[in-house]
Design a protein around this motif. Structure first.
Motif, PDB file in Angstrom:
ATOM      1  N   SER B 110       0.759  -1.102  -0.165  1.00 49.73           N
ATOM      2  CA  SER B 110       0.036  -0.035   0.029  1.00 49.73           C
ATOM      3  C   SER B 110       0.697   1.244   0.239  1.00 49.73           C
ATOM      4  O   SER B 110       0.501   2.460  -0.373  1.00 49.73           O
ATOM      5  CB  SER B 110      -0.880   0.194   1.089  1.00 49.73           C
ATOM      6  OG  SER B 110      -1.546  -1.047   1.078  1.00 49.73           O
ATOM      7  N   VAL B 155      -3.641   3.926   2.955  1.00 52.00           N
ATOM      8  CA  VAL B 155      -2.033   4.210   3.237  1.00 52.00           C
ATOM      9  C   VAL B 155      -1.595   5.057   2.084  1.00 52.00           C
ATOM     10  O   VAL B 155      -1.856   4.770   0.857  1.00 52.00           O
ATOM     11  CB  VAL B 155      -1.525   3.019   3.401  1.00 52.00           C
ATOM     12  CG1 VAL B 155      -0.063   3.117   3.548  1.00 52.00           C
ATOM     13  CG2 VAL B 155      -1.937   2.298   4.508  1.00 52.00           C
ATOM     14  N   PRO B 157       0.803   6.749  -0.946  1.00 52.15           N
ATOM     15  CA  PRO B 157      -0.119   7.439  -1.588  1.00 52.15           C
ATOM     16  C   PRO B 157      -1.545   6.929  -2.054  1.00 52.15           C
ATOM     17  O   PRO B 157      -1.529   5.413  -1.835  1.00 52.15           O
ATOM     18  CB  PRO B 157       0.479   7.710  -3.013  1.00 52.15           C
ATOM     19  CG  PRO B 157       1.556   6.240  -2.915  1.00 52.15           C
ATOM     20  CD  PRO B 157       1.759   5.890  -1.601  1.00 52.15           C
ATOM     21  N   SER B 158      -2.407   7.681  -2.115  1.00 53.34           N
ATOM     22  CA  SER B 158      -3.676   6.958  -2.649  1.00 53.34           C
ATOM     23  C   SER B 158      -4.386   7.833  -3.839  1.00 53.34           C
ATOM     24  O   SER B 158      -4.526   9.052  -3.599  1.00 53.34           O
ATOM     25  CB  SER B 158      -4.718   7.323  -1.493  1.00 53.34           C
ATOM     26  OG  SER B 158      -5.814   7.248  -1.527  1.00 53.34           O
TER      27      SER B 158
HETATM   28 NA    NA Z   1      -1.426   3.714  -0.874  1.00 59.41          NA
END
Ligand code: NA
Ligand code: NA
Lengths: 318, 441, 198
Positions: B110, B155, B157-158
């Motif tokens: 993630s 989590v 980067p998204s």
């Molecule tokens: Na992520």
């Protein structure tokens, strides 16, 4: 008889629109009642700001509040919209230029050519830099990525400024994420109202223009369909918004410079800043050379500023 | 037609169109442009296209193809194999340890990509067969992989938080940081759940047999720890310059994509086939998202311009006369309900512009709300009938795992997620402490 | 199935696949532009054009890649019921609902044509007629005659001020190809219903 409904979109986001347009539209709706209602939409809400002119011309949106520059108007006068470098010194200069020096007729005629009704021009705030790092000399401008108006950006790039254009509502975030080093888009009132004061640290007191010029426009067909009294009411409400902005900005600028605690003030010495003012004279010539209409408008700016200088205090102090 | 009527009509037509099984973007786009043609008046035919110009101006969307590419490079090149080995060896001796290791693996993955696709692919292809072979309960591990991979969007980067940031006009950096602790907390809750289940029903997650363990030397165990360095390096290369403002958001995404690519090349995993699959799948998934966003933006503008947004705002704020918290909880519930059967991206683009101003007007923090929103999206990803993770699981799971198993497997994890959602609602500092601390708000 | 329809399916799919596979490498173009942006910002003066150029690349990427993504089956559907249907039943539904998709893309295409006409300086209400006349002028009188018809060329309101007609032209092409692809999908469904294997 059914209610006439218009959709109007402003260049301003919700926080600023609360002052620069919403009171006037609320007042209009209150008076016009069942006869006509204007639904107000904010920056980029229905169409992106760069498409505003086009959307209004096609009738997707009935009315628009913007400067010529931001909405990418295809007219000869676009370059003067927003901030024309050193075109004005005080916010009262704008209504005088339009009502006593003939800009109003020129604007109305230019917009009629492209199928849009120019309702009226209003005066906003002066143009200052708000930046993350302090600007104490012209050298500090070098390489700064700054959100500004297209014309102002074109002018400022000779001092090493890198003008960036982004959707208006994204500016605050873009400063935080590093896309921008600062903003040259408004006076200090807007910096505080919009939230830019929270993400920048310094305010440069030297300005490149004394007042922003913004306008109300409408789709020509929709405007002509209106009965005379509603046309008059709409015009009056828009004029009233010009008045509101006169004192809101004028008082706000002074008060926040004195009492605001979010931004530190810096100043470039007058002698050094003179280089920028001199560059503006050359820039005016460049613009005037582009077309007859532009030459005519530049001539009016020149005449007006010469008259003000001759009139002396309190019109001009130098 | 009244505003309420328009709102109901547009939404119900959209649902109906979606049920026919036509491509999601086609269904949404069709309802948007037809409503515009019928009800807008002059110029209605232009709104569909004007959404394309709006999308072009949404420059943070550039992160989308970058993160998708990054995820595919990670999963296709199998550089996560070593990571899995590491957890396998270290966690194997514990009851349910391989499931716990898989959750930890998902947390690391993630941190290296912005979607849940990569985690899902890695989980289903690497972890799932191993776990089944070791006699783990198929429902539990299916759930672990689905729930664990959904951490990809919480989590940093998204991509989901980038989309939210664009709509709510909030800084991505702060949103990303706000997702860190809720993400870790949720992972911890998943682990806790596995530990408790396996304590009472040890047959669900048997320990690694001693003869397997004997094969691994202490030196080997230490050597495997090095696999954990790679994700940390990729995460740092991308996030440190971003948080410090040296690179902008979109530039950081490009740096991250490059870092993953270079890592795969250096490890000798970037074969012709891996390259082809990564590049082609990136186009496919990016197009899927972009076309849905395009259609949803058009739908949203029409919905807004026809007054339906006002109708819904009036309903929440005036007609129902509820307290701010009740409204907030209702909004979360409506998100969860809509999320179960609607496309999650479309839902964000259509519904968030409606809810965000309301949340702001009620005096709630929009960064915090972004985290709440993301957790609901995670739930939506997993719940039938519509969910991306669900699609992927069905496509990737081995034949012994049936549809019924997949549906049943998520139940306890959705409950854990709802618990996490409640905790973040009750204690906003779980989300807000880190961004406040880093950005000194 | 008439032979020319089968040929249509084959050629459309082949062409769109080619376009899509070129667009596919756009991911590296976007990456290169963004990396150049951060390099130039760190070591030289920041560039004016990078962000906007990356935005144009992104638009070209997803619009020109659209038809190929349909071929790849990448566009999700809500498969609450759809997922359990037989191929025949799916084909029946798709053959009907693909017209909704085509309608949507048709409206997008019309909007793009109208917007492109504007970007070439046409301010009237009949953008399609403008494009037709422009095409006729170009065919009969060459570039000069076509140039005569152009008016105020729209530029992006940024300091870089690029002309906007090229990206709008790209969108027109993309939407056009998307329509052709949708038609091809329809024909494939009809083929399935008729029991023709392609
Ligand atoms: Na992520
Ligand atoms: Na769902």
């Amino acid at each position: 008889q059914s209610t006439i409904t218009w959709r109007m979109q402003t260049y301003a986001g919700a926080a600023l629109a609360e002052h620069v347009v919403k009171p006037a539209i609320d007042m209009f709706n209150k008076i016009a009642g069942d006869r006509m209602q204007i639904e107000l939409f904010y920056a980029d809400q229905l169409v992106p700001t760069s498409e505003l002119f086009r959307a209004m011309q096609r009738g997707t949106i009935d009315a628009v509040q913007s400067d010529d520059d931001s909405m990418a108007s295809p007219t000869e006068v676009t370059v003067f919209g927003g901030y024309f470098p050193f075109g004005s010194r005080y916010s009262l200069d704008v209504p005088v230029l339009f009502n006593q020096y003939g800009l109003d007729e020129i604007w109305k005629a230019e917009y009629e050519k492209v199928g849009v009704k120019h309702i009226s021009a209003g005066s906003w705030d002066p143009c200052h830099f708000a930046t993350k790092d302090p600007i104490n000399s012209l050298a500090d401008l070098e390489g700064k990525r700054v959100f500004t108006f297209p014309t102002a950006g074109r002018f400022l790039s000779q001092f090493g400024v890198v003008p960036v254009t982004l959707p208006w509502e994204d500016i605050e975030v873009a400063v935080q994420t590093g896309e921008l080093d600062g903003i040259a888009w408004s006076g200090i009132t807007e910096d505080y109202t919009v939230g830019w004061a929270d993400v920048t640290n310094y305010f440069l007191t030297n300005n490149i223009s004394g007042a922003w010029i913004g306008h109300f426009f409408a789709n020509m067909g929709r405007w002509e369909e209106l009965p005379e009294d509603l046309k008059a009411l709409l015009t009056v409400c828009m004029e009233q918004s010009h008045y509101y902005r006169q004192w809101w900005y004028w008082g706000g600028e002074a008060s926040l410079r004195v009492n605001g605690d979010k931004m530190k003030l810096t100043t470039i010495p007058d002698a050094e800043w003179q280089q920028v003012e001199d560059a503006a004279v050359k820039f005016w010539d460049e613009i005037a050379a582009e077309s007859e209409t532009k030459a005519k408008v530049v001539e009016i700016f020149r005449q007006y500023n010469a008259d003000m200088a001759k009139a002396g205090r309190p019109y001009r102090y130098s | 037609m009244s505003y309420e009527m328009i709102a109901i009509l547009m939404f119900s037509t959209m649902m109906l169109m979606l049920v026919t099984g036509q491509r999601v973007f086609g269904a949404i786009g069709f309802v948007g442009v037809s409503a515009a043609m019928l009800l807008w008046g002059t110029g209605g035919s232009e709104i569909g296209f004007s959404a394309a110009m709006k999308l072009m101006n949404w420059y943070p969307l550039l992160t989308l193809p970058m993160f998708i590419f990054m995820g595919y490079v990670l999963s296709e090149s199998k550089i996560a194999d070593d990571l899995y080995r590491m957890f396998h060896v270290w966690m194997g001796p514990v009851r349910g340890g391989l499931a716990i290791g898989t959750i930890l693996l998902m947390v690391l993955i993630s941190a290296m990509n912005g979607l849940s696709v990569a985690g899902m692919a890695i989980g289903a292809t690497i972890a799932l067969p191993e776990l089944l072979k070791r006699g783990y309960d198929k429902r539990m591990v299916t759930g672990v992989i689905q729930a664990g991979s959904s951490l990809g969007i919480l989590v940093p980067p998204s991509v989901v938080l980038v989309l939210y940031a664009m709509i709510a006009r909030q800084p991505v950096g702060q949103l990303w940081l706000a997702g860190v602790f809720p993400g870790l907390m949720m992972a911890a809750l998943f682990i806790l759940y596995v530990v408790i289940r396996c304590r009472f029903q040890p047959q669900l997650g048997p320990v690694l047999p001693p003869e397997d363990r004997a094969l691994i030397t202490g030196a080997e165990k230490l050597r495997l720890l090095r696999a954990g360095i790679l994700p940390l390096v990729i995460f740092a290369v991308m996030m440190i310059p971003f948080i410090n403002g040296w690179t902008s958001l979109v530039e950081s995404a490009a740096v991250g994509a490059l870092a993953a690519f270079v890592a795969a090349v250096l490890k000798g995993r970037m074969t012709r086939e891996v390259f082809e699959n990564s590049v082609r799948n990136t186009l496919g998934i990016s197009c899927m998202f972009m076309w849905i966003i395009l259609a949803a933006l058009g739908f949203g503008a029409v919905f807004d311009g026809l007054g339906a947004v006002r109708a819904i705002e009036d309903l929440f704020t005036e007609r129902l006369a509820l307290s701010p918290w009740t409204i907030l909880i209702l909004m979360q519930l409506s998100f969860i309900v809509m999320g179960t059967f609607l496309d999650d991206t479309a839902m964000l683009v259509i519904v968030a512009p409606l809810y965000v101003p309301l949340v702001q007007a009620l005096g709630f923090d929009l960064i915090w709300y972004g985290v709440l929103y993301t957790i609901t999206t995670q739930i939506a990803y997993m719940t039938p009938p519509f969910g991306y993770n669900l699609f992927l699981m069905r496509a990737m799971a081995p034949p012994e795992i049936g549809l019924r198993d997949i549906y049943r497997s998520i139940v306890p994890f959705v409950m854990v997620m709802v618990l996490a959602l409640t905790l973040v609602m009750a204690f906003p500092d779980i989300a807000l402490w880190l961004p406040d601390h880093v950005y000194n708000k | 199935m008439p032979r020319f329809l089968l040929a249509y399916i084959r050629w459309t799919d082949r062409f769109n696949r080619g376009v899509g596979r070129i667009a596919m490498y756009g991911i590296f173009l976007m990456m290169a532009i963004l990396l150049w942006s951060s390099v130039s910002k760190t070591f030289f003066t920041p560039s004016l054009w990078t962000l906007e150029m990356a935005q144009f690349a992104m638009v070209a990427y997803y619009i020109l890649g659209g038809p190929y993504s349909i071929q790849l089956g990448a566009n999700v559907r809500m498969d609450l019921f759809y997922g359990d249907w037989s191929p025949r039943r799916k084909a029946w539904f798709d053959a009907c609902t693909v017209f909704l998709l085509m309608f949507y893309i048709g409206v997008l295409l019309y909007g793009a044509l109208s917007s492109a006409a504007y970007s070439l300086g046409y301010f009237g209400d009949a953008p399609l007629a403008f494009h037709r006349d422009l095409l006729i002028a170009f065919v009969t009188g060459g570039p000069d005659a076509a140039g005569e018809m152009l008016g105020f060329l729209e530029r992006s309101p940024t300091a870089w001020r690029p002309y906007l007609w090229p990206i709008k032209a790209v969108m027109i092409v993309g939407f056009g190809l998307m329509l052709l692809q949708a038609l091809s999908e329809f024909l494939k469904d009809v083929a399935t219903l008729r029991g023709v294997t392609l």
